[in-house]
Write an enzyme that holds these catalytic residues in place. Sequence first.
Site, PDB file in Angstrom:
ATOM      1  N   ASP A 262      15.390  76.430  53.897  1.00 44.68           N
ATOM      2  CA  ASP A 262      16.564  76.529  53.028  1.00 44.68           C
ATOM      3  C   ASP A 262      16.388  77.560  51.922  1.00 44.68           C
ATOM      4  OD1 ASP A 262      17.927  74.604  54.471  1.00 44.68           O
ATOM      5  OD2 ASP A 262      17.160  72.961  53.263  1.00 44.68           O
TER       6      ASP A 262
ATOM      7  N   ARG B 295      10.723  66.495  41.077  1.00 43.85           N
ATOM      8  CA  ARG B 295      11.924  67.284  40.766  1.00 43.85           C
ATOM      9  C   ARG B 295      12.132  67.521  39.265  1.00 43.85           C
ATOM     10  NH1 ARG B 295      10.820  68.875  45.360  1.00 43.85           N
ATOM     11  NH2 ARG B 295      12.158  68.337  47.119  1.00 43.85           N
TER      12      ARG B 295
ATOM     13  N   ASP C 218      18.110  65.112  46.246  1.00 42.31           N
ATOM     14  CA  ASP C 218      17.464  66.099  45.379  1.00 42.31           C
ATOM     15  C   ASP C 218      18.459  66.967  44.615  1.00 42.31           C
ATOM     16  OD1 ASP C 218      14.857  65.341  45.708  1.00 42.31           O
ATOM     17  OD2 ASP C 218      14.469  66.687  47.384  1.00 42.31           O
TER      18      ASP C 218
ATOM     19  N   SER D 153      12.320  68.308  58.410  1.00 43.14           N
ATOM     20  CA  SER D 153      12.423  68.718  57.014  1.00 43.14           C
ATOM     21  C   SER D 153      11.367  67.930  56.246  1.00 43.14           C
ATOM     22  CB  SER D 153      13.826  68.407  56.466  1.00 43.14           C
ATOM     23  OG  SER D 153      13.888  68.700  55.090  1.00 43.14           O
TER      24      SER D 153
END
Length: 444
Positions: A17, A98, A127, A179
């Site tokens: 991504d 994060r 996320d 992923s």
Amino acid sequence: MAEQKEKVVLAYSGGLDTSCCIKWLQVENNLDVIAVVGDVGQEHEGLEKVKQKALKSGALECLVVDMRDTFANEYLAKALAANAMYENKYPLVSALSRPLISKHLVDAAHKFGAKYVAHGCTGKGNDQVRFEASITMLDPSIEILAPVREWDLHTRPEEIDWALEHGIEVPVTKASPYSIDDNLWGRAIECGTLEDPWAEPPADIYTMTADPVEAPDQPEYVELTFARGLPYMINGNQKSFLGVVYALNEIAGKHGYGRIDMIENRLVGVKSRECYEVPGGLALIQAHKALEDLVLEREVLHYKLGMEQAWATAVYNGQWFSPLKEAIDSFMVSTQRCLSGTVKLKFYKGSCTVVGRKSAYSLYDYALATYDKDDAFDHTAAKGFIQLQTLSTKTWAANRRQEGAPAELFDAEKQAGPLTKGKYEGVTSIGVKAVIEEAEAVLA
């Protein structure tokens, strides 16, 4: 004179991504891209290689930041104090990294005078919320871009094709479309065959943990010593908290401990099938809980359970920098003041069992607990205690019996049909036999 472009700071991992995001932000938004790579202990071929990939893709600059010590000491330490387990199953792998990455993104935006911050999250994942909520709480004036939510590449194979057409090196293939997000706390794996909740996870998704069947045939004992809630010693060898996490990942992983296969309720309202590997983190939480059982006063321990769930839910939902989460942190700190001692763990064939615990602050009193001749418990006090403890329900039971009301709402043995109405209007009783018959009829 060349046109002065606006700048955007991109959270860059080198994955599919974000590899596409650099080129997309240049082509579609006419922006200069500053990539930020955070080393939070994830698996990688070398962050210098990741940096070169970002520059090769057209990034104006790429910052590689070693965040591991901060991640351990300021983020994982708080998670351990809270025994953080979202839905009492998931130890918050991605949700913990994060906010730290977001902090560095905002710092980079200030340093380079960037108007925008971008991430590579999808439109139905958690996320995106975590990044955007954290960035907004740190600097509400920054505008956030989310290319993956906007582009028309609807599947991962389409994304791979687009990347290859634009000369972008990607680390996945159509044959292996998982992923993966990982850090030193663990790994999160999704997509591919894992999207079928009935399918057993393929063996190739795991890298931190051995197959329990192939794990060592002899158990291994590990003693973890804590001070103020944090482990600082393994088997008598002193280590930093970061060092403890790394060491326990290796030990627990070798014995096949730390795999999770679950259906998870995402913040955006979607149920998803998720697989995790958290060998060291799960072992640490188990040991930490065992020490708390020994040291914390009963009412504090019971109340803390609810606070732990509130903490985990807040962090899962991207509220790391929120006043609620920071207030709960203060409560957690107070519970850890005397949490010092040693816990003994036994690893064997995919299991981790607490087999011993000791502390100078232990509230376990042998004289009160034993049934032997040294018993110091006052048994005569029990009668009055029970009378007061049951006074309210005794009064309730006497009233209902006097009025002829049933003691139990559901009486499965007397049910006849699939759905029969109880004695009182609006109450539906379901018999066990009827439920089984109804289920069999549906399956047939």
